[in-house]
Design a protein around this motif. Sequence first.
Motif, short mmCIF file in Angstrom:
data_model
loop_
_atom_site.label_atom_id
_atom_site.label_comp_id
_atom_site.label_asym_id
_atom_site.label_seq_id
_atom_site.Cartn_x
_atom_site.Cartn_y
_atom_site.Cartn_z
N MET A 244 0.85 -1.19 0.00
CA MET A 244 0.00 0.00 0.00
C MET A 244 0.88 1.22 0.00
O MET A 244 1.67 1.40 0.92
CB MET A 244 -0.84 0.02 1.28
N PHE A 245 0.79 2.01 -1.04
CA PHE A 245 1.48 3.30 -0.99
C PHE A 245 0.72 4.29 -1.85
O PHE A 245 -0.07 3.89 -2.72
CB PHE A 245 2.94 3.18 -1.44
N ALA A 246 0.94 5.54 -1.57
CA ALA A 246 0.20 6.59 -2.24
C ALA A 246 0.44 6.52 -3.74
O ALA A 246 1.59 6.49 -4.18
CB ALA A 246 0.62 7.94 -1.69
N GLY A 247 -0.62 6.46 -4.49
CA GLY A 247 -0.51 6.47 -5.93
C GLY A 247 -0.31 5.10 -6.55
O GLY A 247 -0.05 4.98 -7.74
N ARG A 248 -0.46 4.05 -5.76
CA ARG A 248 -0.25 2.71 -6.32
C ARG A 248 -1.42 2.30 -7.22
O ARG A 248 -2.58 2.46 -6.86
CB ARG A 248 -0.13 1.69 -5.17
N ASP A 249 -1.11 1.75 -8.39
CA ASP A 249 -2.13 1.18 -9.26
C ASP A 249 -2.22 -0.32 -8.95
O ASP A 249 -1.45 -1.12 -9.44
CB ASP A 249 -1.76 1.41 -10.73
N GLN A 250 -3.18 -0.67 -8.11
CA GLN A 250 -3.29 -2.07 -7.69
C GLN A 250 -3.90 -2.94 -8.76
O GLN A 250 -3.77 -4.16 -8.74
CB GLN A 250 -4.16 -2.19 -6.43
N VAL A 251 -4.63 -2.32 -9.68
CA VAL A 251 -5.29 -3.10 -10.74
C VAL A 251 -4.25 -3.53 -11.78
O VAL A 251 -4.27 -4.67 -12.26
CB VAL A 251 -6.41 -2.27 -11.39
N MET A 252 -3.37 -2.62 -12.11
CA MET A 252 -2.37 -2.91 -13.15
C MET A 252 -0.99 -2.61 -12.57
O MET A 252 -0.35 -1.62 -12.91
CB MET A 252 -2.66 -2.02 -14.38
N PRO A 253 -0.53 -3.48 -11.64
CA PRO A 253 0.69 -3.15 -10.90
C PRO A 253 1.92 -3.05 -11.78
O PRO A 253 2.13 -3.86 -12.70
CB PRO A 253 0.84 -4.31 -9.91
N LYS A 254 2.71 -2.05 -11.49
CA LYS A 254 3.92 -1.81 -12.25
C LYS A 254 4.91 -2.97 -12.09
O LYS A 254 5.66 -3.29 -13.01
CB LYS A 254 4.56 -0.51 -11.75
N ALA A 255 4.90 -3.60 -10.91
CA ALA A 255 5.84 -4.71 -10.70
C ALA A 255 5.61 -5.80 -11.74
O ALA A 255 6.56 -6.40 -12.25
CB ALA A 255 5.69 -5.28 -9.29
N GLY A 256 4.34 -6.07 -12.06
CA GLY A 256 4.04 -7.09 -13.07
C GLY A 256 4.41 -6.63 -14.47
O GLY A 256 4.97 -7.40 -15.27
N LEU A 257 4.09 -5.38 -14.77
CA LEU A 257 4.42 -4.84 -16.10
C LEU A 257 5.92 -4.90 -16.35
O LEU A 257 6.38 -5.32 -17.41
CB LEU A 257 3.94 -3.38 -16.20
N GLU A 258 6.70 -4.49 -15.32
CA GLU A 258 8.15 -4.47 -15.50
C GLU A 258 8.76 -5.87 -15.47
O GLU A 258 9.74 -6.15 -16.16
CB GLU A 258 8.80 -3.62 -14.39
N CYS A 259 8.16 -6.72 -14.65
CA CYS A 259 8.68 -8.08 -14.54
C CYS A 259 8.62 -8.78 -15.90
O CYS A 259 9.60 -9.39 -16.35
CB CYS A 259 7.88 -8.86 -13.50
N SER A 260 7.46 -8.66 -16.56
CA SER A 260 7.32 -9.35 -17.84
C SER A 260 8.16 -8.68 -18.92
O SER A 260 8.79 -9.35 -19.75
CB SER A 260 5.85 -9.43 -18.25
N GLU A 261 8.20 -7.37 -18.89
CA GLU A 261 9.00 -6.64 -19.89
C GLU A 261 10.47 -7.09 -19.83
O GLU A 261 11.08 -7.41 -20.86
CB GLU A 261 8.89 -5.15 -19.57
N GLU A 262 11.02 -7.13 -18.61
CA GLU A 262 12.41 -7.55 -18.45
C GLU A 262 12.60 -9.02 -18.80
O GLU A 262 13.62 -9.42 -19.36
CB GLU A 262 12.86 -7.34 -16.99
N LEU A 263 11.58 -9.83 -18.46
CA LEU A 263 11.66 -11.26 -18.74
C LEU A 263 11.80 -11.49 -20.25
O LEU A 263 12.65 -12.26 -20.71
CB LEU A 263 10.39 -11.95 -18.23
#
Lengths: 386, 350, 165, 155
Positions: A244-263
């Motif tokens: 939980m942090f201010a401005g987090r997009d929980q629906v489309m999390p950046k961690a997932g977007l970046e994880c797959s992009e780097e993968l």
Amino acid sequence: MAEHAAVIGIGQTDFDAKRVDVSQVGLIREAAERALADAELDWKDIDAVVIGKAPDMFEGVMMPELFLAEALGGVGKPMLRVHTAGSVGGSTAIVAASLVQSGVHERVLTVAYEKQSESNAMWALSIKMPFTPTMVAGAGGFFAPLIRGYMERSGAPEDTGIRVALKDRLNALKNPVAHLKLPDVTFEMIQNSPMLWDPIRYLETCPSSDGACALVIGNEKHGRAASRPAAWIHATNMKTEPTMFAGRDQVMPKAGLECSEELYKKAGITDPRKEIDCAEIYVPFSWFEPMWMENLHFAPINEGWKMTYEGATALDGDLPVNMSGGVLSTNAIGASGMVRFAEAAMQVRGQAGDHQIDGARKALGHAYGGGSQYFSMWIVADQPMQ
Amino acid sequence: MRDVAVIAYAQTPYVRTERVRNEVEMLMPIIDEVVKKAGIPRQEIGFTCSGSTDYLAGQSFSFVMAVDAVGAWPPIMESHVEMDGAWALYEAWIKIQCGEVDSALIFSFGRSSMGETAETMTLQTDPYTMAPLGPDAISMAALQARCGLDAGLFSERDMAEVAARNRRNALTNPEAQLAGEFDVEALLAAPYRVSPLRDHDCPPVTDGAAAMVIAAADVARDVSDKPVWIRGIDHRLDSHQLGSRDLTKSPSTRLAGERAGVSPGKIDIAELHAPFSHQEIILKNALGLDDDVRINPSGGALAANPIMSAGLARIGEASRQISGGAASRAVAHATSGPCLQQNLVCVLEG
Amino acid sequence: MSEEREPVTRIVTPVRVAYTYTPGIASERFLRGCKEGKLLGGICDACGRVYIPSRGACPRCAAPTSKFQELSDQGTIITFCIVRVPAENIAVDLPYCTASILLDGADISFTGLIQGCPFEDVRIGMRVQAIWKPESEWDYSVGNIEHFHPLDEPDIPFKDLKGYS
Amino acid sequence: MEDTKSPGDDGLSAPHVLEYAYKRSLGPVLGRFFTSLRDGRIEGVRTRSGRVLVPPSEYDPENGEATTEDFVEVGPAGTVKSWAWVGAPRESHPLDHPFAFALIELDGADTALMHVVDSGDEAAMATGMRVIPRWADETVGRIQDIAAFIPEGRA
């Protein structure tokens, strides 16, 4: 990567709501023995053991790997226990792969499991802490609002989730180890099933399962010498962001977007939709299929639902997703991530039986956990990476 | 193998009860300190790995909250072991060996004081035939001590001397919890806690956290004047059932020590994670350490035993001794499970 | 023994672990505010964003939230869920509606129960107001807010809620 | 585990209890062991190398190999290999008066079982002493079916 690594043995238990026929020991041995048999190896051939599972409160044993590791021939060997919430089965496989890729070990056995019937998942997942009234009702209570957020922003038709559930439940009928099988499942049956966490219906959710998954991962020498085809690991990746942090997009999390992009970058993939033949991803509630299609860059943002609608994710679609029946059909939480990784490997080894995708040569395994904040993924293929 | 070095280490002061700060509030300052000391911008640290256990915190997924202390934004490559932080270090070291990353942040934490630690550790035992009988951590260690006493490997006086030396050493460690000059005769005159163990043979209950940054050679030489090199690291497991082991020996420590390369070569100091006095003697034998090796200059786990960090702290303390010039080659050890079931050995050099 | 008994296939092992829980500096400050009927947000030392409740850190900066400010008890529904399934530990009659509510002045949403209108009327962007228990029942808990009630104000458009999913 | 001084402070704190009665399925080997206990017998299992494990397990701890289906009745008497005297029992302990945790090698077994000895007095304890089980009044198929071991000859 210092060394190539490949999956050379895969074993899954039969999954069920209550595997009352086995102890925790018997459960993990069932998966491990099947993986060793598949690899045509013996306990003594294994250099190290990596165990993964979700919270210890499920089974009421603190660090159960301490009493379980010897059942995996672990005495005198290195043993690690991984825990990264729901993504743990995937992370565990990645840690096991890294032991081989680093050149430290030649053959590693990894097992992920959960024996949820020993307690109650809703209790273990929402333990009441002092000073804090519990208002989030288990995982469904946490994820349902995110699904509503996705529906609002994407404008996806309301029956998208039902279509995903129907596809996965039909796929499960082709998977001999799947837990929940509904031979006469229909669209209407899912649509008419009770709303649990509106907008999530009963048949759009995952069950609670007992079960385990095991992999034997070998280095290049053992991958090439294996009597059955090996699934070569082209790339792995893990990414985390805070809950939980201010401005987090929980629906489309950046961690997932970046994880797959780097993968994809690591695996030399430039057009994932085209280059990946099938994907086994972590979908505990049906709506997460379209959400993750976007998060994994298979579809543009807010258009993931179109893939479901167009049948692209069906067994005969251009990107089959959750060929095994997915988490919706089988969910021994700690094992669920590894089952995804294992299914991807089974596909490229051509050993997926009735749910085999013809000519699958490159596949994605995906898992996530926590509040959509832990991601683990791998790409496996029928040939070593060039 | 790539050369990897410890380039920064920090720990909280160790206390009996951290009643004011929660885990995140304990971790934030030391993670900040260790990142600053390392001299690598936070976003450039390639991998993060932590070690902790839910049963100390009394809640599922307790490690998830700890991510709040790291600054995981933009998202980071991160993992967690339900083990002492020493094994988090091992996972990070492997990640660097894979060539995927060049540096890593490791941390671990626990507030033992919230529960009844000795009883919580009962939950580590086989849930079918052992845990229902309630064997607590002290009683299990006492079974092991008796085996060694009966075998004539050490005496109760030897055990008291271990305790007195550790707590004397702790006088020079401002972060230690239990330090002082103790008279061995007086210690031996005290009643048993769980015979044959007396209070001084047992570790204190400790709350605390530790953090470390490691890096591959190129980065390490770039940012650090005094990198402390990890020359070898290995860990092994023994059987869980106490009755199927020879508790006077630690074969997993011996094996891990061989693999990590403890010998040949002179060892100046050893930081051994021996929560109970007799365990230091068993470990010293298993590692084949000479009598001139200085053991636990920090005071060891008998001076402060922050469960989940005590193993990582041994590696951190050993690296401090080397970077401070007090030693050039050291062995550090971590343990987990009842009666030294699982053991990690790390060889460090300046 | 003459009678044949069924083999033993399962055992029941009760596990009980007792703790003394302490919440930490920031949470304690928040809870003491609750006791006085105030909603205290923690302000990030580094970026100034306002967290409620704060667990002690701004996770994006890994910086403490050492200053506090009182927030309004009115806010906007970011998303919601209608729960129709029982859960252990939750003593609310089914069905009920929980929502993520962005309190005015906060930078992060906060979970609360929604009552006072039919479920069909609950929507993203709806303005709501906290309804507190009687002061005599206030404790060190955000449970002092019995529920949130709709406000007679226009909805906040979805596009203006971006970044607060 | 040794108590040292706690800093005084009047901060908020609250009791928190994790409590659950776990239901553990046993599988063939532990199931057989607990069934035998209920019926008043102690059984071990033979490994492929011929050792008798008590408590029995589905695998040989030395190498991970499956154990055989050869169950062997052991004891009921045995020899104490090690013991720890608990002068002040905790709530979680099985006896409410002083007792010993002990590793007991039952006659015919190659490994020792961890259990408790109710000898009344620490002076009555010795490594190498012979003990026999004192069965619970009602046996249901669990490790506590043996209420405690007691010195042989003191029935």
